[in-house]
Design a protein around this motif. Structure first.
Motif, PDB file in Angstrom:
ATOM      1  N   THR A 179     -10.907  21.750   3.460  1.00 34.18           N
ATOM      2  CA  THR A 179     -10.669  20.596   2.237  1.00 34.18           C
ATOM      3  C   THR A 179     -11.892  20.376   1.223  1.00 34.18           C
ATOM      4  OG1 THR A 179     -12.162  18.823   4.035  1.00 34.18           O
ATOM      5  CG2 THR A 179      -9.729  18.860   4.029  1.00 34.18           C
ATOM      6  N   LEU A 185     -10.661  24.418  -5.529  1.00 37.99           N
ATOM      7  CA  LEU A 185      -9.488  24.586  -5.921  1.00 37.99           C
ATOM      8  C   LEU A 185      -8.649  23.546  -5.917  1.00 37.99           C
ATOM      9  CD1 LEU A 185      -9.217  28.533  -4.501  1.00 37.99           C
ATOM     10  CD2 LEU A 185     -10.312  27.620  -6.937  1.00 37.99           C
ATOM     11  N   SER A 186      -7.700  23.311  -6.671  1.00 41.14           N
ATOM     12  CA  SER A 186      -6.582  22.449  -6.438  1.00 41.14           C
ATOM     13  C   SER A 186      -6.997  21.160  -5.805  1.00 41.14           C
ATOM     14  CB  SER A 186      -5.266  22.923  -5.798  1.00 41.14           C
ATOM     15  OG  SER A 186      -5.789  23.353  -4.473  1.00 41.14           O
ATOM     16  N   GLU A 187      -6.618  20.727  -4.766  1.00 41.97           N
ATOM     17  CA  GLU A 187      -6.881  19.251  -3.953  1.00 41.97           C
ATOM     18  C   GLU A 187      -8.209  19.480  -3.250  1.00 41.97           C
ATOM     19  OE1 GLU A 187      -3.635  18.465  -1.648  1.00 41.97           O
ATOM     20  OE2 GLU A 187      -2.030  18.385  -3.457  1.00 41.97           O
ATOM     21  N   GLU A 188      -8.936  20.570  -3.258  1.00 42.67           N
ATOM     22  CA  GLU A 188     -10.322  20.655  -2.465  1.00 42.67           C
ATOM     23  C   GLU A 188     -11.235  19.691  -3.226  1.00 42.67           C
ATOM     24  OE1 GLU A 188      -9.665  25.282  -1.055  1.00 42.67           O
ATOM     25  OE2 GLU A 188     -11.239  24.845  -2.614  1.00 42.67           O
ATOM     26  N   ARG A 189     -12.324  19.497  -2.358  1.00 42.98           N
ATOM     27  CA  ARG A 189     -13.430  18.720  -3.017  1.00 42.98           C
ATOM     28  C   ARG A 189     -14.530  19.422  -2.887  1.00 42.98           C
ATOM     29  NH1 ARG A 189     -12.481  13.687   1.155  1.00 42.98           N
ATOM     30  NH2 ARG A 189     -11.211  15.324   1.971  1.00 42.98           N
TER      31      ARG A 189
END
Length: 368
Positions: A179, A185-189
């Motif tokens: 995560t 990347l994209s939806e990662e934090r």
């Protein structure tokens, strides 16, 4: 408290159980050999289901049915800091873990260990048990997960094995998808940082010891129970140590200390052990919090606050037990039992709760 049930083996002070209870799991048995760690587990999750003693002595007929079995057999035999001896008795305790799985017949089990476990000879025996032995009823999925990739402010790798019962799952339950990332990347934090965990705590701890307190667990009087903030105590380093600390910038270590301040063993060793006498960075995860984090010669454990040439803007001390516990993702109100060194061992040996929670969340979605 209701929810899917867990048995925690080699439970330590309960890092794995913290993560699973956050996802609504209910612990029904915790087994731990170390009395201090067992008492800490009991203080937080209940003495009624805590079993302090040798796991070899736990009878089959007392093992309850459970939805999930979790735990990590002691890792010292596999650790880079350990003996690496396949015949080390500590490396055989995973067989006791399998005994509990065989008797409790959980839908899912989670086995965690140090990074190098996946390359050890005993790990191959574990795979053989899944092929035709005690674990033949389970799919296995395994890999090395980095705690920082799951919201923990610490770069701590752990080998994770998830076993899922074949008669309930056609395919293995996969490891959780990360995560967080150094470069999201994209939806990662972004990775969580040391700042996000310990900023704002008193830079100069008021005390150098924990409060006087004694509680009886398992018929034994023990120091505690201590609240998290009780662990925010300082130390009294020698002037030589303080002189060394003030030369170390964030991310630096022993190579930043002038030669005349170094012990001979470091002066004569120009390579290796780069993180010792190291200072954390505010805006990055910490490195692995080990059991002797209160000794700066053991790793990167100096407080991150430091400005060059500004001693008034430098915090020249090691992190406190409380700060270490927060970097290990324990709750602020977690309770602790034991003397200083034993609490430090509990903290350093624990699975970061955030990593455990990510695994628990993944499993909960698949329970049938």
């Amino acid at each position: 408290m209701s929810g899917p049930t867990t048995i925690d083996l080699f439970a330590g002070c309960g890092g794995m159980t913290v993560g699973f209870t956050r996802e609504g799991f209910k612990p029904i048995l915790g087994v731990e050999f170390n009395k201090w760690a067992a008492a800490t587990y009991a203080a937080n999750f209940g003495v009624d289901h805590t079993w302090y003693g040798d796991i070899n002595d736990f009878p089959d007929d007392k093992i309850p049915d459970a939805d999930v079995v979790i735990g990590g057999p002691p890792c010292q035999g596999f650790s880079n800091l350990g003996s690496k001896d396949v015949n080390d008795p500590r490396n055989q305790l995973w067989k006791q873990y399998m005994r509990f799985v065989q008797v409790a017949r959980p839908d899912v089990f989670v086995l965690e260990n140090v990074q190098r476990f996946s390359a050890a000879s005993e790990f191959q025996l574990l795979l053989a048990e899944a092929d035709h032995g005690m674990l033949k009823d389970y799919h296995l999925e395994w890999g090395v997960l980095l705690a920082a990739d799951y919201g923990v402010a610490q770069r701590r790798p752990r080998t994770i094995v998830i076993g899922s019962r074949k008669n309930k799952y056609k395919t293995p339950i996969k490891l959780p998808v990360r995560t967080h990332s150094r470069t999201p990347l994209s939806e990662e934090r972004p990775w969580e940082t040391v700042r996000s965990r310990i900023a704002g705590l008193p830079e100069k701890p008021e005390f150098t010891d924990m409060p006087a307190s004694v509680t009886n667990f398992f018929g034994i009087d023990m120091p505690g129970v201590f609240k998290g903030v009780d662990l925010h105590f300082g130390r009294n380093p020698r002037q030589l140590s303080l002189d060394r600390y003030k030369h170390v910038p964030p991310g630096g270590g022993r190579f930043n200390v002038p030669d005349h301040l170094l012990p001979r063993c470091w002066r004569d060793k120009a390579t290796g052990t780069t993180d010792v006498m190291g200072r954390m960075r505010w805006d990055a995860p910490s490195l692995t919090i080990r059991t002797e984090f209160y000794k700066p010669e053991k790793g990167q454990y100096l407080h991150p606050q430091w400005e060059e040439g500004r001693e008034d803007r430098q915090v020249n001390r090691v992190i406190t037990h409380y700060e270490a516990s927060l970097l290990q993702d324990f709750p602020k109100d977690f309770l602790w039992v034991g003397p200083k060194t034993e609490i430090a061992r509990q903290i350093g040996n624990a699975v970061p709760a955030g990593l455990a929670q990510a695994i628990a969340h993944q499993i909960k979605q698949h329970l049938v």
